[in-house]
Motif scaffolding. Structure first.
Motif, mmCIF file in Angstrom:
data_model
loop_
_atom_site.group_PDB
_atom_site.id
_atom_site.type_symbol
_atom_site.label_atom_id
_atom_site.label_comp_id
_atom_site.label_asym_id
_atom_site.label_seq_id
_atom_site.Cartn_x
_atom_site.Cartn_y
_atom_site.Cartn_z
ATOM 1 N N THR A 1 0.850 -1.176 0.000
ATOM 2 C CA THR A 1 0.000 0.000 0.000
ATOM 3 C C THR A 1 0.893 1.236 0.000
ATOM 4 O O THR A 1 2.088 1.171 0.301
ATOM 5 C CB THR A 1 -0.917 0.035 1.235
ATOM 6 N N ARG B 1 0.833 3.658 2.111
ATOM 7 C CA ARG B 1 1.302 3.919 3.467
ATOM 8 C C ARG B 1 2.489 3.015 3.817
ATOM 9 O O ARG B 1 3.482 3.453 4.413
ATOM 10 C CB ARG B 1 0.174 3.721 4.483
ATOM 11 N N ASP C 1 -4.385 3.387 1.913
ATOM 12 C CA ASP C 1 -4.234 2.012 2.377
ATOM 13 C C ASP C 1 -4.687 0.999 1.329
ATOM 14 O O ASP C 1 -4.926 -0.167 1.654
ATOM 15 C CB ASP C 1 -4.996 1.816 3.693
ATOM 16 N N GLN D 1 -8.502 1.432 7.584
ATOM 17 C CA GLN D 1 -7.435 2.430 7.649
ATOM 18 C C GLN D 1 -6.414 1.966 8.677
ATOM 19 O O GLN D 1 -6.774 1.480 9.757
ATOM 20 C CB GLN D 1 -7.961 3.816 8.032
#
Length: 389
Positions: A175, A177, A203, A363
């Motif tokens: 992802t 992130r 995400d 998340q």
């Protein structure tokens, strides 16, 4: 031949204004991707990518750099917050470009692309057209449109389906992130701020090409890219050979240390409040006001800016914007209002919902938040008990 060299030199000094003015490269020319090591500043934390064009016959050796920004541009910081930050394509000599990295002792690697003369001229014409004053500025996006992601975009734009990005070198598709966290200490204020500002939209798994928003991944991707069925990479070399910069950390200055300190302080004050059947107004005011202001800022980033990475940010569940208003209840009212217990149950429920979203990976939140969440929970529960006295 001298006339052609003189023409290109003049174009570098004065700036070409028309695509037709781009010189025609010789057989001795080559185009390469430069990848530069990460640095100590936040905006250098992920490295850098640029294109280099050289032709020993024409005396050309220039770098086309899509990572140029100007702190002095009007409303720079406001535009950054609004998601309207403008970056530019700059063009400078290779020696001047390299000087900065030599001074900072950051490595630079060069990947020479296996292109035909026609393809090299095509790319040079594209760069020159992009460098025109009316074309050189672009809307920056840290994840989707930066100096590194443009590498893949340009190759796809110029060569279409003939370019194939092979993602077999990836152990998994990460992802956005996860990719950012690979380059930053998770217990740093910079990474905490990024985790706080990023919404759930980051995400999702990045595509193979989207991994190229990070220069190190763009460099690795070039090693696994083909053009018309042949490897795009001709050869690779180190231009500057320095060690990787290691981020230094000092725990007493980290967010986790200070949030743990806040947790301990709040637990101690709450214990004394319980013993004396009172409440510390300024503690509650501070906690509610700060979390409310943070939540309001995150809500603005979500709803009122052009950032692509800040929407659907469920950090607002613990940093509840209404806390900024409720905070003043603790200062100006001696007796807590009757509606406050319902509000506190709602606030606790929102923290629980946030934890559920974390567990099911809607998340991913910063683990540094855990002592801060415990701090809020302790105070919410105590205020619920106090409201019954």
């Amino acid at each position: 031949m001298k006339a052609r060299i003189l023409f290109f030199t003049i174009s570098l000094l004065l700036g070409v204004q028309a695509l037709a003015q781009a010189p025609q490269l010789s057989e001795k020319s080559q185009i390469s991707l430069l990848t530069c090591a990460a640095g100590d500043e936040l905006y250098y934390a992920f490295g850098h990518s640029s294109f280099r064009v050289q032709d020993s016959v024409l005396g050309i050796d220039v770098v086309y750099n899509y990572g140029t920004f100007d702190f002095n541009r009007p409303n720079f910081y406001l535009n950054f917050v609004k998601g309207k930050l403008i970056y530019s394509l700059s063009r400078r000599s290779f020696d001047d470009f390299l000087f900065e990295y030599e001074m900072e002792k950051r490595w630079v690697k060069e990947q020479i692309l296996d292109l035909t003369l026609e393809q090299r001229n095509q790319l040079l014409a594209f760069f020159e057209n992009n460098y025109l004053p009316q074309n050189r500025d672009y809307l920056y996006d840290p994840l989707l449109n930066n100096c590194s992601s443009i590498t893949g975009d340009i190759l796809k734009d110029q060569f279409g389906d003939a370019i194939v990005f092979d993602g077999s070198y990836l152990n998994e598709q990460y992802t956005f992130r996860q990719l950012v966290r690979q380059f930053m200490n998770i217990n740093s204020w910079s990474m905490f701020g990024i985790d706080l500002a990023f919404g759930s939209v980051v995400d999702r798994k990045a595509t193979v090409q989207e991994h190229m928003f990070l220069p190190y991944y763009a460099m690795e991707q070039i090693r696994h890219t083909s053009l018309n069925g042949k490897p795009l990479l001709k050869r690779e070399r180190s231009v500057l050979d320095y060690d990787e910069h290691i981020q230094q950390s000092f725990f007493p200055l980290s967010p986790l240390f200070w949030f743990c300190l806040l947790l301990g302080f709040t637990a101690l004050i709450t214990y004394f409040d319980h013993q004396h059947k009172t409440r510390s107004r300024w503690l509650d005011f501070t906690l509610f006001l700060l979390t409310g202001l943070v939540g309001t800022f995150l809500l603005v980033l979500w709803l009122a800016t052009d950032h692509t990475s800040t929407p659907k940010n469920f950090n607002v569940l613990w940093a509840f914007p209404l806390n900024a208003i409720v905070a003043f209840v603790f200062i100006f009212q001696d007796k807590l209002p009757q509606w406050l217990p319902k509000y506190l149950w709602t606030a606790l429920g929102l923290i629980g919902l946030m934890l559920l979203l974390w567990i099911i990976k809607v998340q991913i939140f910063s683990p540094v938040l855990i002592p801060l969440l415990l701090t809020l929970a302790i105070r919410y529960v105590y205020l619920l008990r106090y409201s019954k006295l």
